[in-house]
Scaffold this motif. Structure first.
Motif, PDB file in Angstrom:
ATOM      1  N   THR A   3       0.863  -1.180   0.000  1.00 54.38           N
ATOM      2  CA  THR A   3       0.000   0.000   0.000  1.00 54.38           C
ATOM      3  C   THR A   3       0.898   1.228   0.000  1.00 54.38           C
ATOM      4  N   GLU A  52      -1.137  -0.663  -4.100  1.00 54.48           N
ATOM      5  CA  GLU A  52      -2.412   0.036  -3.931  1.00 54.48           C
ATOM      6  C   GLU A  52      -2.131   1.490  -3.590  1.00 54.48           C
ATOM      7  N   ASN A  56      -3.232  10.162   1.214  1.00 50.98           N
ATOM      8  CA  ASN A  56      -3.382  10.516   2.627  1.00 50.98           C
ATOM      9  C   ASN A  56      -3.315  12.040   2.714  1.00 50.98           C
ATOM     10  N   ARG A  97      -7.814   4.965  -2.756  1.00 56.74           N
ATOM     11  CA  ARG A  97      -8.326   5.289  -1.427  1.00 56.74           C
ATOM     12  C   ARG A  97      -7.915   6.697  -1.022  1.00 56.74           C
ATOM     13  N   GLU A  99      -7.766   8.958   2.550  1.00 56.96           N
ATOM     14  CA  GLU A  99      -7.915   8.965   3.998  1.00 56.96           C
ATOM     15  C   GLU A  99      -7.219  10.187   4.574  1.00 56.96           C
ATOM     16  N   THR A 113       0.186   6.642   9.763  1.00 56.79           N
ATOM     17  CA  THR A 113      -0.309   5.978   8.556  1.00 56.79           C
ATOM     18  C   THR A 113       0.288   4.590   8.399  1.00 56.79           C
ATOM     19  N   HIS A 116      -0.901   2.182  11.203  1.00 57.76           N
ATOM     20  CA  HIS A 116      -2.298   1.778  11.002  1.00 57.76           C
ATOM     21  C   HIS A 116      -2.415   0.721   9.903  1.00 57.76           C
ATOM     22  N   LEU A 117      -1.701   0.933   8.803  1.00 56.96           N
ATOM     23  CA  LEU A 117      -1.781  -0.012   7.685  1.00 56.96           C
ATOM     24  C   LEU A 117      -1.220  -1.377   8.077  1.00 56.96           C
ATOM     25  N   ARG A 119      -0.547  -2.641  11.279  1.00 52.70           N
ATOM     26  CA  ARG A 119      -1.106  -3.293  12.464  1.00 52.70           C
ATOM     27  C   ARG A 119      -2.617  -3.457  12.408  1.00 52.70           C
ATOM     28  N   GLU A 120      -3.322  -2.414  11.968  1.00 57.98           N
ATOM     29  CA  GLU A 120      -4.784  -2.463  11.979  1.00 57.98           C
ATOM     30  C   GLU A 120      -5.355  -3.124  10.735  1.00 57.98           C
ATOM     31  N   GLU A 121      -4.768  -2.824   9.582  1.00 62.85           N
ATOM     32  CA  GLU A 121      -5.284  -3.389   8.338  1.00 62.85           C
ATOM     33  C   GLU A 121      -4.562  -4.666   7.939  1.00 62.85           C
ATOM     34  N   VAL A 123      -1.756  -5.109   6.209  1.00 67.22           N
ATOM     35  CA  VAL A 123      -1.211  -5.171   4.858  1.00 67.22           C
ATOM     36  C   VAL A 123       0.148  -5.851   4.879  1.00 67.22           C
TER      37      VAL A 123
END
Length: 255
Positions: A3, A52, A56, A97, A99, A113, A116-117, A119-121, A123
């Motif tokens: 990403t 991707e 941002n 995208r 954001e 950024t 988040h990508l 750990r949370e998403e 990727v």
């Protein structure tokens, strides 16, 4: 898949690249337009790569009141991306995208950024760029993705110890991670986290007149040789009639 997060500001006169205004023959409005064209080339490279594209963007409430525009930051950047990618055919499941950025400093926004990508998403890999290195093409982005299969951190060196690309498959400490010289600081953060660090080829990130003085001859030479150039940036600089001349023993940007 990587990403690719482009940390982008709305290309407003006086707000973007102030050092370039002060150190080059370009006006504030011309610098804003150059920044817009470099962003378009960055969007195009990311969209054509195997990664991707994530735009941002700086939120309106984080932009000083003197630089407020008629449209919102998101609207301006969506229009810019739509123009850049007008001739690009995306896969059915592929979208661009948008954001909002979170953080008070560039390091904070980049770190939030990337973290988040990853750990949370969840990727596979994340990259952060700022859109000022127009020679960053699909080829380099795909090369970075390959390097990220072997190394947790991949950096793109720019002049003056800066970094135009930060790619990660695991997090690092982003607190003050862009402290001068950024390339060394980011490398140390990667090593301190126990990561392997690799590098992309050095290329120009345009922030000052000296950076632009390096980029212009390269673009002019590649055009003369019939080689690929970032079309939006190269076209605009050609319209401005920029060239490098020697005056009293010094190399200067001229028009």
């Amino acid at each position: 898949m990587t990403t690719i997060a482009v940390l982008a500001d709305p290309p407003r006169e006086g707000f973007v690249l102030p050092e370039l205004v002060e150190s080059s023959p370009l006006s504030a409005s011309e610098v804003a337009e150059l920044y817009a064209q470099m962003l378009k080339d960055t969007f195009l490279a990311a969209a054509k790569s195997g990664g991707e594209l994530l735009v941002n963007y700086r939120p309106d409430d984080a932009i000083p009141s003197e630089f407020v525009g008629d449209a919102s930051s998101e609207e301006e950047l969506r229009a810019l991306a739509e123009d850049a990618l007008a001739d690009v055919t995306l896969d059915d499941d592929e979208t661009v995208r948008f954001e909002v950025q979170v953080g008070e400093t560039f390091a904070g926004r980049a770190g939030n950024t990337a973290t988040h990508l990853l750990r949370e998403e969840g990727v596979d890999s994340a990259a952060v760029v700022d859109g000022t290195a127009p020679m960053l093409t699909r080829k380099e982005l795909d090369s970075a993705a390959m390097k990220l299969r072997r190394s947790e951190v991949v950096l793109g060196p720019a002049e003056d110890g800066r970094a135009y690309f930060v790619g990660l498959t695991d997090t690092i400490d982003f607190q003050d991670a862009y402290t001068t010289p950024e390339l060394e600081t980011l490398t140390r953060r990667g090593v301190d986290a126990g990561h392997e660090v690799d590098f992309l080829p050095t290329m120009t990130s345009v922030r000052t007149g000296e950076d632009l003085r390096s980029l212009v001859p390269l673009l002019n030479a590649r055009i003369a040789a019939g080689r690929i150039v970032p079309v939006n940036t190269a076209t605009y600089l050609h319209e401005l009639g920029l060239r490098v001349e020697e005056r009293n023993g010094d190399r200067k940007l001229a028009r």
